[in-house]
Design a protein around this motif. Structure first.
Motif, PDB file in Angstrom:
ATOM      1  N   GLU A 131       0.810  -1.220   0.000  1.00 38.89           N
ATOM      2  CA  GLU A 131       0.000   0.000   0.000  1.00 38.89           C
ATOM      3  C   GLU A 131       0.846   1.274   0.000  1.00 38.89           C
ATOM      4  OE1 GLU A 131      -3.530  -0.058  -0.334  1.00 38.89           O
ATOM      5  OE2 GLU A 131      -2.871  -2.076  -0.853  1.00 38.89           O
ATOM      6  N   THR A 132       2.124   1.160  -0.394  1.00 38.78           N
ATOM      7  CA  THR A 132       2.878   2.364  -0.743  1.00 38.78           C
ATOM      8  C   THR A 132       2.885   2.444  -2.265  1.00 38.78           C
ATOM      9  OG1 THR A 132       5.010   1.207  -0.730  1.00 38.78           O
ATOM     10  CG2 THR A 132       4.300   2.253   1.336  1.00 38.78           C
ATOM     11  N   PHE A 133       3.532   3.477  -2.801  1.00 39.33           N
ATOM     12  CA  PHE A 133       3.481   3.723  -4.243  1.00 39.33           C
ATOM     13  C   PHE A 133       4.880   3.746  -4.870  1.00 39.33           C
ATOM     14  CE2 PHE A 133       0.099   7.177  -3.064  1.00 39.33           C
ATOM     15  CZ  PHE A 133      -0.794   6.198  -2.644  1.00 39.33           C
ATOM     16  N   PHE A 134       4.903   3.591  -6.200  1.00 38.12           N
ATOM     17  CA  PHE A 134       5.989   4.171  -6.975  1.00 38.12           C
ATOM     18  C   PHE A 134       5.567   5.624  -7.135  1.00 38.12           C
ATOM     19  CE2 PHE A 134       7.236  -0.147  -8.544  1.00 38.12           C
ATOM     20  CZ  PHE A 134       8.565  -0.067  -8.152  1.00 38.12           C
ATOM     21  N   HIS A 135       6.148   6.486  -6.310  1.00 32.74           N
ATOM     22  CA  HIS A 135       5.657   7.841  -6.173  1.00 32.74           C
ATOM     23  C   HIS A 135       6.445   8.872  -6.982  1.00 32.74           C
ATOM     24  CE1 HIS A 135       8.861   7.363  -3.194  1.00 32.74           C
ATOM     25  NE2 HIS A 135       9.069   8.657  -3.332  1.00 32.74           N
ATOM     26  N   ARG A 136       7.511   8.443  -7.619  1.00 35.86           N
ATOM     27  CA  ARG A 136       8.282   9.355  -8.454  1.00 35.86           C
ATOM     28  C   ARG A 136       8.729   8.624  -9.699  1.00 35.86           C
ATOM     29  NH1 ARG A 136      14.136  12.180  -7.676  1.00 35.86           N
ATOM     30  NH2 ARG A 136      13.849  13.767  -9.266  1.00 35.86           N
ATOM     31  N   VAL A 137       8.428   9.178 -10.859  1.00 33.43           N
ATOM     32  CA  VAL A 137       8.790   8.534 -12.116  1.00 33.43           C
ATOM     33  C   VAL A 137       9.437   9.569 -13.037  1.00 33.43           C
ATOM     34  CG1 VAL A 137       6.995   6.767 -11.956  1.00 33.43           C
ATOM     35  CG2 VAL A 137       6.457   8.916 -13.070  1.00 33.43           C
ATOM     36  N   VAL A 138      10.617   9.244 -13.535  1.00 32.73           N
ATOM     37  CA  VAL A 138      11.337  10.137 -14.443  1.00 32.73           C
ATOM     38  C   VAL A 138      11.793   9.305 -15.646  1.00 32.73           C
ATOM     39  CG1 VAL A 138      13.231  11.769 -14.710  1.00 32.73           C
ATOM     40  CG2 VAL A 138      12.166  11.449 -12.454  1.00 32.73           C
ATOM     41  N   PRO A 139      11.210   9.523 -16.821  1.00 36.09           N
ATOM     42  CA  PRO A 139      11.601   8.751 -18.010  1.00 36.09           C
ATOM     43  C   PRO A 139      13.103   8.820 -18.260  1.00 36.09           C
ATOM     44  CG  PRO A 139       9.636  10.056 -18.448  1.00 36.09           C
ATOM     45  CD  PRO A 139      10.158  10.517 -17.115  1.00 36.09           C
ATOM     46  N   ASN A 140      13.670   7.709 -18.656  1.00 40.79           N
ATOM     47  CA  ASN A 140      15.103   7.606 -18.960  1.00 40.79           C
ATOM     48  C   ASN A 140      15.988   7.947 -17.774  1.00 40.79           C
ATOM     49  OD1 ASN A 140      14.738   6.912 -21.763  1.00 40.79           O
ATOM     50  ND2 ASN A 140      14.197   9.053 -22.105  1.00 40.79           N
ATOM     51  N   PHE A 141      15.442   7.775 -16.561  1.00 37.10           N
ATOM     52  CA  PHE A 141      16.249   8.033 -15.376  1.00 37.10           C
ATOM     53  C   PHE A 141      15.911   7.050 -14.255  1.00 37.10           C
ATOM     54  CE2 PHE A 141      17.302  10.891 -11.621  1.00 37.10           C
ATOM     55  CZ  PHE A 141      18.660  10.643 -11.698  1.00 37.10           C
TER      56      PHE A 141
END
Length: 247
Positions: A122-132
């Motif tokens: 119940e936590t998230f992938f909370h940060r997404v940066v393409p190609n990083f």
């Protein structure tokens, strides 16, 4: 005597929830997330202690809270009796299998401990940066800081930076709580998976502990990295995760 407070529709700034931020070249400041509470909430002085007790009881543990004073001793002993090295991360986009390195024993033991304590559920992938990177282990749910309070929210992991080990496609590293951190200590509750070119790692190598790598599911990582996100790299639709030890 127990005091009771009534709180009406407020914006509760959970500052401890997202101060942890992996550095990238686009960001120069920390990001703070506010959680909007729309309903009347009744809070009692003893609620936090009751929540922590419930978490610990539900997980059937007698472990002490981890602190900076006991972190090395606790994780060293825990690691001896919990030698597992493979973890399955599940999301709606698919599964990711992570293999943890034995030569970063404190980070390995900490990750296994959190998985077994159901922290990541119940936590998230909370940060997404393409190609990083994609970064996981946080949320804007009230349950996340409560879990941290129950397990120990005032400890950092000593750096275990292996000379010559660099960030590359699929490596798993620990995030850092703040930039002014000369010892490169790791914040224990968040991790990031690198999926960019090596040319994007100069500000990461030697500063973040790499404690594992993805052995299955990099296609899932790529899918997650390309979801729509806000200006703070937070996905517009929450990407819930759960985790379990598989080997």
């Amino acid at each position: 005597m127990k005091k009771k407070f009534i709180v009406y529709s407020v914006y509760l700034a959970i500052s401890c929830v997202i101060f942890i931020s992996c550095e990238d070249k686009k960001k120069t400041t920390e990001t703070v997330v506010e959680t909007k509470i729309e309903k009347k909430v009744e809070v009692e002085d003893e609620d936090e202690d009751e929540d922590e007790t419930k978490v610990e009881k539900d997980k059937k543990t007698d472990y002490p809270k981890i602190t900076n004073e006991n972190v090395v001793e606790f994780l060293t002993e825990y690691g001896k009796i919990n030698p597992e090295t493979k973890v399955l991360i599940t999301s709606r986009f698919g599964d990711i299998v992570i293999e943890l390195y034995k030569d970063t024993p404190l980070h390995r033991a900490n990750f296994i401990y959190l998985v077994k304590q159901k922290y990541f559920d119940e936590t998230f992938f909370h940060r997404v940066v393409p190609n990083f990177i994609i970064q996981g282990g946080n949320s804007d749910l009230v349950s996340t800081p409560r879990k941290r309070a129950a397990l120990g929210n005032k400890y950092l992991l000593p750096a275990e930076i292996i000379p010559g080990r660099i960030h590359q496609y699929g490596t798993v590293s620990g995030a850092k709580e703040y930039r002014e951190n000369p010892d490169h200590r790791t914040a224990p509750y968040e991790f990031f998976i690198f999926h960019g070119p090596r040319s994007s790692t100069s500000h990461l190598n030697g500063k973040y502990t790499i404690f594992g790598n993805v052995i299955q599911g990099m296609d899932v990582v790529e899918k997650i990295s390309n979801v729509k996100a806000d200006d703070g790299d937070w996905p517009l639709e929450n990407i819930y995760i759960s985790a379990k030890v598989i080997e």
